[in-house]
Design a protein around this motif. Structure first.
Motif, PDB file in Angstrom:
ATOM      1  N   PRO A   1       2.895 -20.561 -31.574  1.00 56.86           N
ATOM      2  CA  PRO A   1       2.613 -20.778 -30.310  1.00 56.86           C
ATOM      3  C   PRO A   1       3.782 -21.038 -29.503  1.00 56.86           C
ATOM      4  CG  PRO A   1       1.373 -22.008 -31.823  1.00 56.86           C
ATOM      5  CD  PRO A   1       2.129 -21.249 -32.735  1.00 56.86           C
ATOM      6  N   GLU A   2       4.737 -21.484 -30.289  1.00 61.12           N
ATOM      7  CA  GLU A   2       6.102 -21.330 -29.217  1.00 61.12           C
ATOM      8  C   GLU A   2       6.824 -20.207 -28.884  1.00 61.12           C
ATOM      9  OE1 GLU A   2       7.329 -22.467 -33.572  1.00 61.12           O
ATOM     10  OE2 GLU A   2       5.422 -23.005 -32.275  1.00 61.12           O
TER      11      GLU A   2
ATOM     12  N   LYS B   1       4.735 -18.824 -25.925  1.00 68.71           N
ATOM     13  CA  LYS B   1       5.073 -19.483 -24.652  1.00 68.71           C
ATOM     14  C   LYS B   1       6.507 -18.993 -24.190  1.00 68.71           C
ATOM     15  CE  LYS B   1       4.190 -24.030 -24.543  1.00 68.71           C
ATOM     16  NZ  LYS B   1       4.175 -25.444 -25.099  1.00 68.71           N
TER      17      LYS B   1
ATOM     18  N   THR C   1       1.887 -20.857 -19.193  1.00 70.94           N
ATOM     19  CA  THR C   1       0.841 -20.835 -20.233  1.00 70.94           C
ATOM     20  C   THR C   1       0.359 -22.296 -20.259  1.00 70.94           C
ATOM     21  OG1 THR C   1       2.616 -21.527 -21.735  1.00 70.94           O
ATOM     22  CG2 THR C   1       2.323 -19.243 -21.716  1.00 70.94           C
TER      23      THR C   1
ATOM     24  N   ASP D   1      -1.219 -25.325 -23.033  1.00 70.97           N
ATOM     25  CA  ASP D   1      -1.772 -25.699 -24.253  1.00 70.97           C
ATOM     26  C   ASP D   1      -3.129 -26.081 -24.463  1.00 70.97           C
ATOM     27  OD1 ASP D   1       1.235 -25.151 -24.540  1.00 70.97           O
ATOM     28  OD2 ASP D   1       1.679 -27.306 -24.996  1.00 70.97           O
TER      29      ASP D   1
ATOM     30  N   ILE E   1      -3.228 -26.401 -28.915  1.00 69.38           N
ATOM     31  CA  ILE E   1      -1.978 -25.991 -29.624  1.00 69.38           C
ATOM     32  C   ILE E   1      -1.960 -26.479 -31.062  1.00 69.38           C
ATOM     33  CG2 ILE E   1      -0.961 -28.431 -28.953  1.00 69.38           C
ATOM     34  CD1 ILE E   1       0.714 -25.079 -28.677  1.00 69.38           C
TER      35      ILE E   1
ATOM     36  N   VAL F   1      -2.941 -20.894 -27.216  1.00 66.39           N
ATOM     37  CA  VAL F   1      -2.255 -21.018 -26.085  1.00 66.39           C
ATOM     38  C   VAL F   1      -2.955 -19.935 -25.006  1.00 66.39           C
ATOM     39  CG1 VAL F   1       0.084 -20.499 -24.934  1.00 66.39           C
ATOM     40  CG2 VAL F   1       0.138 -21.522 -27.225  1.00 66.39           C
TER      41      VAL F   1
END
Length: 462
Positions: free
Chosen positions: A69-70, A73, A79, A81, A84, A89
């Motif tokens: 996810p990071e 992003k 984006t 969350d 998350i 995302v």
């Protein structure tokens, strides 16, 4: 494959023996391309792939990737969350949102709906393995084509719903999948594979663990599908025993009556197919006779009677709709239609139709006609023709009343409450009663709908 060849002709999808090509929307393709260019994998996945192959317009395009996810992003400026904790995302492009979810393996399911925890995985196949049905476990991108590890394409061709892996495991993980199996079958006109259907029957009691809101959403999707008669499968698999036991009594209640030749439940199933796929109308049909089992009596000639069944059905409909957390507007409209569905006193004359609109309510009258027609079409074929003839005349006269702009409700009355107050009538409950008396007067005699006449008549009545 015949199904794929047919889809080919209208959707540019290549069939059996060659690479299947799906037209991914430009924004979704940009997200997938950006992930690949950054060194990650990315695919359109799930229902959008299924619908594209079937030639249906996907409602949304979900994307799966091995990017965390990071990392997702970091690639996109806008984006949200949205999920998350479970790796989801939402990427925003040009006002549209696309869910991008990291490949994952679900942990233990403790509540029969959600995994207690998830673990990210670098394997697309591990991610697809956790999905519900084979037709929803396919992934696609333009670089590698279709990824179909569990026979989803074959099941689309065979028009069947089949779980990924052991159905017992899929239903134990998420009990809502039990109802979703029937819902997908209804939406797509598919059958449920034998092993999957057996598991649906065995695991149906687990639906009691699912929230009313989730049950409601699936029920509505099924009812407004092209095959609402699939509600029979909901009954046969034991699902209604959990979510709507009142319907089981309908299936078990005969109707020894000249107007009917089916049980209450069979009549309802047939009526569902005779009305347009509108949520309120389909719900009204589902509940219109649900009170009959409670009021059924049989006379000395062996004929069944169902006195007050509309009133009792209305009460049950309200109870069930509240139990399933329907909104107040839906509850109000469905209850009213159920309560008036068997109003049979409309004489096919202009005055009779105006009276009918007055009793039923102008807001509801068009839908009442639709419900009444569906109800008739599911009755004894020997009585249908004559009833439809009368209903058609009522419909014709109603259209004529509208064309002539005759007063059918208080909002069309030539006087208002303010007019009566200004003329000297005190405010209070008596004001509403006076307006209703004037409306009844105009319903009987449309020519009286003038301000001068009605003001004079109001004070004569007072």
């Amino acid at each position: 494959m015949r199904l794929l060849r047919e889809a080919c002709e209208s959707n540019g999808i290549l069939g059996e023996g060659v690479l299947i090509q799906i037209q991914i929307p430009e924004k979704a393709r940009r997200i997938i391309d950006a992930l690949w260019e950054a060194g990650y994998e990315a695919y359109a996945v799930g229902g959008c792939v299924r619908d594209a192959i079937l030639g249906r317009e996907p409602s949304d395009w979900d994307i799966t990737t091995n990017a965390k996810p990071e990392e997702v992003k970091a690639l996109f400026p806008r984006t949200v969350d949205t999920g998350i904790r479970h790796g989801t995302v939402t990427v925003l492009l040009g006002g549209e949102g696309f869910e991008v979810t990291t490949y994952r393996i679900d942990g233990e399911y403790e509540d029969g709906r959600h995994p207690k925890q998830v673990a990210f995985t670098p394997s697309l196949l591990e991610d697809l393995k956790r999905r519900d049905f084979t037709i929803n476990a396919m992934a696609y991108n333009e670089r590698e084509g279709l990824v179909d590890a569990f026979g989803g394409l074959r099941d689309l061709e065979r028009r069947r719903i089949r779980c990924v892996g052991r159905p017992e495991e899929r239903f134990f993980e998420d009990a809502l999948r039990i109802l979703r199996a029937v819902r997908f079958a209804a939406q797509l006109g598919f059958s449920i594979e034998e092993g999957t259907k057996e598991a649906v029957c065995g695991f149906a009691p687990r639906l009691s663990r699912i929230s009313a809101e989730r049950i409601q959403a699936e029920v509505v999707k099924l009812l407004v599908s092209d095959h609402p008669e699939a509600w029979r499968t909901v009954y046969e698999t034991g699902i209604t025993a959990v979510i709507l036991p009142e319907f089981d009594a309908c299936m078990e209640t005969p109707q020894q009556n000249p107007h009917h030749c089916f049980s209450v439940g069979e009549h309802t199933l047939r009526a569902l197919t005779e009305i347009e796929p509108d949520k309120v109308l389909r719900l009204a049909i589902l509940f219109h006779d649900i009170g009959k089992p409670q009021v059924r009596t049989r006379d000395e000639r062996g004929i069944d009677h169902f006195i007050r069944h509309g009133e009792v059905s209305q009460e049950i409909a309200g109870t069930v709709l509240r139990r399933l957390k329907f909104d107040n507007d839906t509850l109000r409209r469905v209850k009213h239609l159920v309560g008036v569905h068997d109003y049979l006193q409309i004489v096919p004359t202009p005055r009779g139709v105006r009276r009918g609109v007055f009793r039923i309510g102008e807001e509801y009258f068009p839908d009442y006609l639709k419900v009444r027609r569906a109800d008739i079409l599911a009755q004894n074929p020997q009585v249908i023709e004559e009833k439809l003839k009368d209903l058609k005349e009522v419909e014709r006269l109603y259209r004529k009343e509208l064309e002539e702009r005759n007063c059918l409700s208080l909002k069309e009355l030539a006087v208002t409450g303010r007019d009566l107050i200004e003329a000297g009538m005190p405010a209070g409950p008596g004001l509403g009663k006076a307006l209703n008396r004037l409306l009844e007067l105009v319903i009987e005699n449309p020519q009286y709908n003038t301000k001068e006449y009605l003001l004079e008549a109001a004070f004569k009545q007072a």
